[in-house]
Design a protein around this motif. Structure first.
Motif: not given
Lengths: 210, 221
Positions: A94, A96-97, A100, B20, B85-86
């Motif tokens: 959370p 990070r954006p 993407p 997470r 993924p990011d």
């Protein structure tokens, strides 16, 4: 491999915010809002999760529409992405954006999908004019097999009936010619060909029923 | 095909809270800790090679060892980063310099013994023990990596597997040169290269399938 549009820089829109977005719909991606919704979803908030999935669906559909033509394909691709998002939702951070993260997942799923479609296309051929020709040929084969069956049935007839059918029906002689050729009377020929046709109808009819 | 709104409802209804992932660097550190543990256990059971200290004074050997260790560490970090993924795919280049040092040093060592002492340097017993070290190091590490990175299956399976394999291969090579005096022989070099090539090859070939086998599946019912 894949389609040429996969090389275009179409996916940078989200990552870099709104300055690069050519379409109005793409400029208004609520990245922070989605990140917050996903954070809530990770903690078990079902309503937030449902809202998030509903909100990203039209966006995913627009991404998928650039790579797939068929509306069914687009919907399948969108569902594929939704399932993947669901399966690996714990990998989202959370801090990070969200954009993407989502776009990479979508991109990977679309590419995998196009690849497997490409593989399938190499194995399977679309139905084309040549296949129609083959199908027509098949029909003629069927006719051939009918003819063989009829010939076999005629061979099974009693000798007199067989000769009557042979002369009158297959060689298409007149009654008089047939009478001269076989030495049978015209009346006898008539009776025998009538019985033969009746027998053949019974034999072939029986065969087609079994 | 299920309608998309129905799918969303079903996913939301069946959703459970998830924990997470920890930051990728922390997870890489955990895995490297496991690697250190495995190597340490092997050191206890097999014992260090007798000429380790003098060999470490040899610059070529020391640089090669450092290269192998760095490759193992950096490739593990890269694997955990790229699995998300990011994160950028450019992280794949992270272990490249270390890998070049490591592999070029193997190449240099490889030439020396062939010229100076011939191919019959290693006995069968030594070779078998080398193989045991190789399997005992690489198998648990590979399995641990596979489980820790299973979520990467639908994303970048090949890239992640390559990085993971490189890391395991480098750490295995380090273990081999710590425990076996054969680093100057053809056999150990074959193992070094063989281990790296095997893991890279197997990873490239079967990584996707292994990941698919262990991959998380969406639980909609």
């Amino acid at each position: 491999m894949a389609d040429p549009s996969s090389r275009s820089p179409q996916l940078r829109l989200v990552g870099s915010g709104c300055e690069a977005a050519p379409e109005a719909s793409r400029a208004t991606i609520p990245d922070t809002e989605w990140a917050i919704l996903m954070a809530h979803a990770q903690d078990g908030d079902r309503a937030a999760y449902q809202r998030l999935l509903r909100e990203i669906t039209p966006y995913l559909r627009s991404l998928a529409a650039r790579r797939h033509r068929d509306p069914g394909d687009i919907e399948d691709a969108v569902q594929d992405v939704l399932l993947t998002v669901h399966a690996i939702r714990h990998t989202f951070d959370p801090t990070r954006p969200f954009g993407p993260w989502l776009v990479t997942i979508a991109k990977r799923r679309f590419i995998d999908r196009l690849r497997s479609q490409g593989r399938r296309r190499r194995r399977e051929l679309p139905l084309a004019a040549e296949h129609e020709a083959v199908a027509a040929l098949q029909v003629r084969f069927d006719e051939g097999s009918d003819r063989r069956e009829l010939k076999k049935a005629i061979d099974e007839l009693p000798p007199m009936q067989r000769q009557a059918v042979h002369l009158l029906r297959l060689r298409e002689m007149s009654l008089k010619e047939a009478s001269q050729a076989s030495g049978m009377s015209i009346a006898s020929l008539k009776v025998n060909v009538h019985r033969a046709v009746k027998n053949l109808r019974r034999m072939l009819g029986d065969r087609s029923e079994t | 095909m299920i309608a998309t709104p129905d799918l969303i409802d079903s996913l939301a209804a069946n959703m459970k809270p998830v924990r997470r992932l920890r930051p990728p660097l922390v997870r890489a550190a955990c895995w490297l800790l496991l690697a250190a543990l495995v190597v340490a256990l092997l050191a206890v059971s097999q014992g260090m090679r007798s000429d380790l200290m003098p060999r470490l004074c040899d610059p070529a050997f020391a640089v090669g060892m450092a290269g192998a260790v760095m490759t193992g560490v950096l490739a593990a970090v890269a694997a955990f980063l790229v699995s998300l993924p990011d994160r950028s795919r450019s992280w794949l280049l992270l272990p490249a310099p270390a890998a070049v040092i490591w592999l070029s040093n193997i190449g240099y060592q490889c030439l020396m013994p062939w010229i100076s002492m011939g191919p019959d340097g290693v006995s069968v017993g030594e070779a078998t023990r080398c193989l045991a070290t190789l399997v005992l190091t690489s198998l648990p590490l590979s399995l641990a990596m596979l489980v820790m990175l299973r979520y990467a299956a639908p994303l970048r399976p090949t890239a992640v597997t390559l990085m993971g394999s490189l890391s395991v291969a480098a750490i295995t090579a380090t273990a081999l040169s710590l425990f076996h005096a054969g680093d100057a022989t053809a056999m150990i070099i074959m193992f070094n290269f063989g281990a790296a090539a095997m893991f890279l090859g197997l990873g490239g070939l079967f990584g996707r399938r292994m990941f698919e086998w262990i991959a998380p599946r969406a639980d909609i019912s």
